[in-house]
Design an enzyme around this catalytic site. Structure first.
Site, PDB file in Angstrom:
ATOM      1  N   GLN A  16       9.249   5.115   7.024  1.00 17.52           N
ATOM      2  CA  GLN A  16       9.783   6.452   6.756  1.00 17.52           C
ATOM      3  C   GLN A  16       8.747   7.547   6.523  1.00 17.52           C
ATOM      4  O   GLN A  16       8.867   8.652   7.053  1.00 17.52           O
ATOM      5  CB  GLN A  16      10.737   6.417   5.551  1.00 17.52           C
ATOM      6  CG  GLN A  16      11.367   7.760   5.288  1.00 17.52           C
ATOM      7  CD  GLN A  16      12.354   7.830   4.139  1.00 17.52           C
ATOM      8  OE1 GLN A  16      12.712   8.900   3.714  1.00 17.52           O
ATOM      9  NE2 GLN A  16      12.812   6.704   3.635  1.00 17.52           N
ATOM     10  N   ARG A  37       4.769  -1.497  18.856  1.00 24.36           N
ATOM     11  CA  ARG A  37       4.408  -2.826  19.314  1.00 24.36           C
ATOM     12  C   ARG A  37       5.393  -3.296  20.394  1.00 24.36           C
ATOM     13  O   ARG A  37       6.609  -3.174  20.194  1.00 24.36           O
ATOM     14  CB  ARG A  37       4.437  -3.809  18.140  1.00 24.36           C
ATOM     15  CG  ARG A  37       3.202  -4.680  18.163  1.00 24.36           C
ATOM     16  CD  ARG A  37       3.190  -5.659  17.076  1.00 24.36           C
ATOM     17  NE  ARG A  37       3.633  -5.133  15.777  1.00 24.36           N
ATOM     18  CZ  ARG A  37       3.380  -5.749  14.653  1.00 24.36           C
ATOM     19  NH1 ARG A  37       2.668  -6.843  14.645  1.00 24.36           N
ATOM     20  NH2 ARG A  37       3.826  -5.267  13.520  1.00 24.36           N
ATOM     21  N   LYS A  74      -3.987  -4.647  19.699  1.00 27.83           N
ATOM     22  CA  LYS A  74      -4.993  -5.695  19.475  1.00 27.83           C
ATOM     23  C   LYS A  74      -5.412  -6.358  20.787  1.00 27.83           C
ATOM     24  O   LYS A  74      -6.349  -7.153  20.811  1.00 27.83           O
ATOM     25  CB  LYS A  74      -4.441  -6.734  18.494  1.00 27.83           C
ATOM     26  CG  LYS A  74      -4.312  -6.130  17.086  1.00 27.83           C
ATOM     27  CD  LYS A  74      -3.742  -7.109  16.108  1.00 27.83           C
ATOM     28  CE  LYS A  74      -3.738  -6.490  14.716  1.00 27.83           C
ATOM     29  NZ  LYS A  74      -2.834  -7.183  13.814  1.00 27.83           N
ATOM     30  N   ASN A  95       0.376   5.413   8.999  1.00 29.68           N
ATOM     31  CA  ASN A  95       0.667   5.006   7.614  1.00 29.68           C
ATOM     32  C   ASN A  95       0.725   3.491   7.528  1.00 29.68           C
ATOM     33  O   ASN A  95       1.649   2.912   6.956  1.00 29.68           O
ATOM     34  CB  ASN A  95       1.960   5.648   7.087  1.00 29.68           C
ATOM     35  CG  ASN A  95       3.211   5.145   7.771  1.00 29.68           C
ATOM     36  OD1 ASN A  95       3.266   5.088   8.992  1.00 29.68           O
ATOM     37  ND2 ASN A  95       4.222   4.778   6.993  1.00 29.68           N
ATOM     38  N   ARG A 103      -9.048  -2.498  10.977  1.00 28.55           N
ATOM     39  CA  ARG A 103      -9.020  -3.836  11.592  1.00 28.55           C
ATOM     40  C   ARG A 103      -8.681  -3.765  13.076  1.00 28.55           C
ATOM     41  O   ARG A 103      -9.114  -4.600  13.853  1.00 28.55           O
ATOM     42  CB  ARG A 103      -8.014  -4.750  10.864  1.00 28.55           C
ATOM     43  CG  ARG A 103      -8.490  -5.217   9.496  1.00 28.55           C
ATOM     44  CD  ARG A 103      -7.647  -6.374   8.976  1.00 28.55           C
ATOM     45  NE  ARG A 103      -6.280  -6.001   8.657  1.00 28.55           N
ATOM     46  CZ  ARG A 103      -5.897  -5.426   7.503  1.00 28.55           C
ATOM     47  NH1 ARG A 103      -6.800  -5.168   6.564  1.00 28.55           N
ATOM     48  NH2 ARG A 103      -4.637  -5.116   7.290  1.00 28.55           N
ATOM     49  N   LYS A 135       0.192  -2.466  -0.766  1.00 35.91           N
ATOM     50  CA  LYS A 135       1.229  -1.954   0.121  1.00 35.91           C
ATOM     51  C   LYS A 135       2.259  -1.253  -0.752  1.00 35.91           C
ATOM     52  O   LYS A 135       2.562  -1.710  -1.854  1.00 35.91           O
ATOM     53  CB  LYS A 135       1.900  -3.098   0.883  1.00 35.91           C
ATOM     54  CG  LYS A 135       0.990  -3.748   1.897  1.00 35.91           C
ATOM     55  CD  LYS A 135       1.746  -4.693   2.790  1.00 35.91           C
ATOM     56  CE  LYS A 135       0.821  -5.201   3.877  1.00 35.91           C
ATOM     57  NZ  LYS A 135       1.510  -5.979   4.903  1.00 35.91           N
ATOM     58  N   TYR A 137       6.075   0.994  -0.972  1.00 36.96           N
ATOM     59  CA  TYR A 137       7.308   1.598  -0.456  1.00 36.96           C
ATOM     60  C   TYR A 137       7.774   2.681  -1.437  1.00 36.96           C
ATOM     61  O   TYR A 137       7.302   2.772  -2.573  1.00 36.96           O
ATOM     62  CB  TYR A 137       8.397   0.533  -0.297  1.00 36.96           C
ATOM     63  CG  TYR A 137       8.182  -0.382   0.899  1.00 36.96           C
ATOM     64  CD1 TYR A 137       8.440   0.063   2.185  1.00 36.96           C
ATOM     65  CD2 TYR A 137       7.725  -1.684   0.731  1.00 36.96           C
ATOM     66  CE1 TYR A 137       8.248  -0.756   3.286  1.00 36.96           C
ATOM     67  CE2 TYR A 137       7.531  -2.517   1.827  1.00 36.96           C
ATOM     68  CZ  TYR A 137       7.797  -2.047   3.111  1.00 36.96           C
ATOM     69  OH  TYR A 137       7.604  -2.862   4.195  1.00 36.96           O
ATOM     70  N   GLU A 138       8.740   3.441  -0.939  1.00 40.20           N
ATOM     71  CA  GLU A 138       9.298   4.587  -1.663  1.00 40.20           C
ATOM     72  C   GLU A 138       9.368   4.413  -3.191  1.00 40.20           C
ATOM     73  O   GLU A 138       8.802   5.181  -3.949  1.00 40.20           O
ATOM     74  CB  GLU A 138      10.715   4.830  -1.110  1.00 40.20           C
ATOM     75  CG  GLU A 138      11.581   5.778  -1.898  1.00 40.20           C
ATOM     76  CD  GLU A 138      11.128   7.211  -1.769  1.00 40.20           C
ATOM     77  OE1 GLU A 138      10.920   7.671  -0.647  1.00 40.20           O
ATOM     78  OE2 GLU A 138      10.995   7.874  -2.810  1.00 40.20           O
ATOM     79  N   ASP A 167       8.548   8.841   0.174  1.00 40.06           N
ATOM     80  CA  ASP A 167       8.357   8.760   1.621  1.00 40.06           C
ATOM     81  C   ASP A 167       8.415  10.146   2.277  1.00 40.06           C
ATOM     82  O   ASP A 167       7.425  10.654   2.793  1.00 40.06           O
ATOM     83  CB  ASP A 167       9.438   7.864   2.240  1.00 40.06           C
ATOM     84  CG  ASP A 167       9.122   6.392   2.049  1.00 40.06           C
ATOM     85  OD1 ASP A 167       7.956   6.061   1.818  1.00 40.06           O
ATOM     86  OD2 ASP A 167      10.048   5.572   2.140  1.00 40.06           O
ATOM     87  N   GLY A 245      13.514  23.358 -16.696  1.00 44.57           N
ATOM     88  CA  GLY A 245      12.947  24.703 -16.669  1.00 44.57           C
ATOM     89  C   GLY A 245      13.193  25.388 -17.997  1.00 44.57           C
ATOM     90  O   GLY A 245      13.590  24.756 -18.975  1.00 44.57           O
ATOM     91  N   GLY A 246      12.992  26.683 -18.028  1.00 43.45           N
ATOM     92  CA  GLY A 246      13.153  27.421 -19.284  1.00 43.45           C
ATOM     93  C   GLY A 246      14.604  27.728 -19.615  1.00 43.45           C
ATOM     94  O   GLY A 246      14.901  28.219 -20.701  1.00 43.45           O
TER      95      GLY A 246
END
Ligand SMILES: CC(C)(COP(=O)(O)OP(=O)(O)OC[C@H]1O[C@@H](n2cnc3c(N)ncnc32)[C@H](O)[C@@H]1OP(=O)(O)O)[C@@H](O)C(=O)NCCC(=O)NCCS
Length: 423
Positions: A16, A37, A74, A95, A103, A135, A137-138, A167, A245-246
């Protein structure tokens, strides 16, 4: 013309965070070439599938306006394709997990040597430090960025939010970094690395909570529901639905709340309209009562004040309450369900909610570009099928001749033969 016409993006993103970034760039007119891929593609194509063997809404809603090429990065022949793409694109966005691009052989030094003008833009979970190899995630980012510890009610556990601030929030940050790097490149002719850590992106969106952390040293947070009777520890507590907030605010029940989980309204006791609030809710005496007339006097009584206002909101639907309060410029907001948002005509009219047609899924709803520009309209086009543009990219973008394409095909670097599609 679109704002980013002529900019070509080599999109190595998945899931994401990265895809939201490149989708924004595509909406602004960049030619986004998504590398996937062979045979597999972005994992989200198959996640949370609502229709068997059809690209999921997860994928289709994050990858509009892109082209898809399948390349095994690869495979030596695949590497040649990626190198050629690096030489012809302006930005590489990725990402992957930390170290994965290196690699593959595409370190910053290598990318820079192949194309000194290229901007290399990356999202990782964490910046340099104890967690840099993790690694992420969100929800990990929401937890590590300060959002979870400050979301929820005081007597409950930390909560993650429905908004994908880890994400999509980080994707948005990265998009700005990329556009700035391209702007700088216009002056210098040289690309640079742009990195955003998801923890940092979440923290940037939670900056008011770091503000509160420092205020704590000087006394209780008087706009929090814990004030005046609850205890404050040494870290910012969860503030429930307090405004942050205020101006004090809270979520109040409206007519029908017993059966409708979204029959609520957010109500803000904005100081300049206090007298109007008193009139609307039938408490005109509060206008002159020294216990209520001024904001500091109201702070210790916020719960009681909101309970009283709720007695009024419970007699109105959230939409009726909204209409009445808006007449008096009293800031408020209905709690809209996703169903209501999907059906809201004004969001359709502005293109914020759009209907998109897809060859295997049919019509679906998506969120369009929320950023509106007067001279760069965003047209939302469907996401690509896996490898849909492999042939045209090899032929028209990289200008490989048929013999070279056949050689690449034979190596297995791009998956299934693409000749038929190329013709
Ligand atoms: C999101 C995340 C956790 C997913 O992890 P993952 O599914 O294990 O995927 P990875 O990023 O580790 O990549 C998996 C492998 O696929 C390989 N790969 C990806 N595209 C490829 C391609 N076109 N051809 C060949 N190999 C490819 C990578 O090189 C990597 O291989 P390696 O580990 O042997 O070096 C991880 O990518 C991550 O932490 N990303 C950074 C933070 C982030 O963006 N998180 C939010 C995601 S919404």
């Amino acid at each position: 013309m679109k704002a980013l016409d002529g900019v070509r993006i080599l999109d190595f993103t998945h899931v994401q965070s990265g895809p939201t970034c490149t989708q924004l760039l595509a909406w602004f007119g960049a030619d986004v070439i998504k590398v996937e891929r062979p045979g597999v593609g972005d994992i989200t194509r198959g996640q949370l599938q609502d229709i068997p063997k059809v690209d999921s809404l997860y994928f289709t809603m994050l990858n509009h306006n892109k082209r898809s090429i399948t390349v095994d990065s690869k495979n030596p022949k695949g590497k040649e394709v990626i190198e050629a793409l690096i030489q012809t694109c302006d930005v590489l966005v990725e990402n992957f997990a930390p170290g994965a691009l290196d690699r593959m052989g595409f370190t910053w030094e290598r990318v820079h040597a192949l194309n000194p003008r290229m901007v290399l833009a990356s999202i990782k979970g964490f910046g340099p430090g104890p967690y840099e190899d993790c690694k992420v995630y969100e929800n990990v980012a929401q937890c590590a960025g300060g959002s979870a510890s400050t979301t929820g009610f005081d007597d409950g556990p930390p909560l993650v939010t429905g908004a994908q601030i880890g994400d999509s929030g980080t994707g948005l940050h990265l998009a700005l970094g990329i556009v700035c790097a391209l702007f700088q490149r216009n002056a210098t002719g040289v690309g640079q690395k742009v990195s955003v850590a998801m923890q940092d992106g979440v923290l940037n969106l939670c900056r008011v909570k770091l503000r509160d952390q420092q205020r704590l040293a000087h006394g209780p947070l008087t706009e929090f529901p814990q004030y005046p009777n609850g205890k404050f520890g040494d870290a910012v507590p969860r503030a429930g639905n307090a405004s942050g907030g205020g101006q004090p605010g809270w979520i109040l029940k409206c007519k029908g709340w017993e059966i409708d989980p979204n029959a609520y309204i957010y109500f803000i006791c904005q100081a300049p309209v206090w007298e109007k609030i008193c009139d609307v809710i039938g408490k005109p005496e509060w206008k002159t009562d020294s216990d209520y007339a001024k904001p500091p006097a109201r702070l210790p009584k916020l719960k009681q004040i909101f309970d009283t206002i709720e007695q009024w909101t419970m007699t109105k639907t959230k939409f009726d309450a909204m209409d009445i309060l808006n007449k008096y410029d009293i800031p408020c907001g209905p709690i809209l369900s996703m169903k209501e948002i999907a059906e809201e005509q004004s969001l359709r009219d502005t293109g914020t909610v759009v209907e998109v047609d897809h060859p295997t899924r049919g019509t679906y709803l998506s969120v369009g570009n929320p950023i509106k520009m007067s001279a760069s309209a965003s047209e939302v086009k469907r996401s690509p099928l896996l490898g849909e543009h492999t042939a045209e990219i090899l032929r028209d973008v990289l200008r490989f001749d048929p013999a070279r394409i056949a050689e690449i095909e034979a190596s297995g670097a791009i998956g299934a033969p693409v000749r038929a599609a190329a013709e």
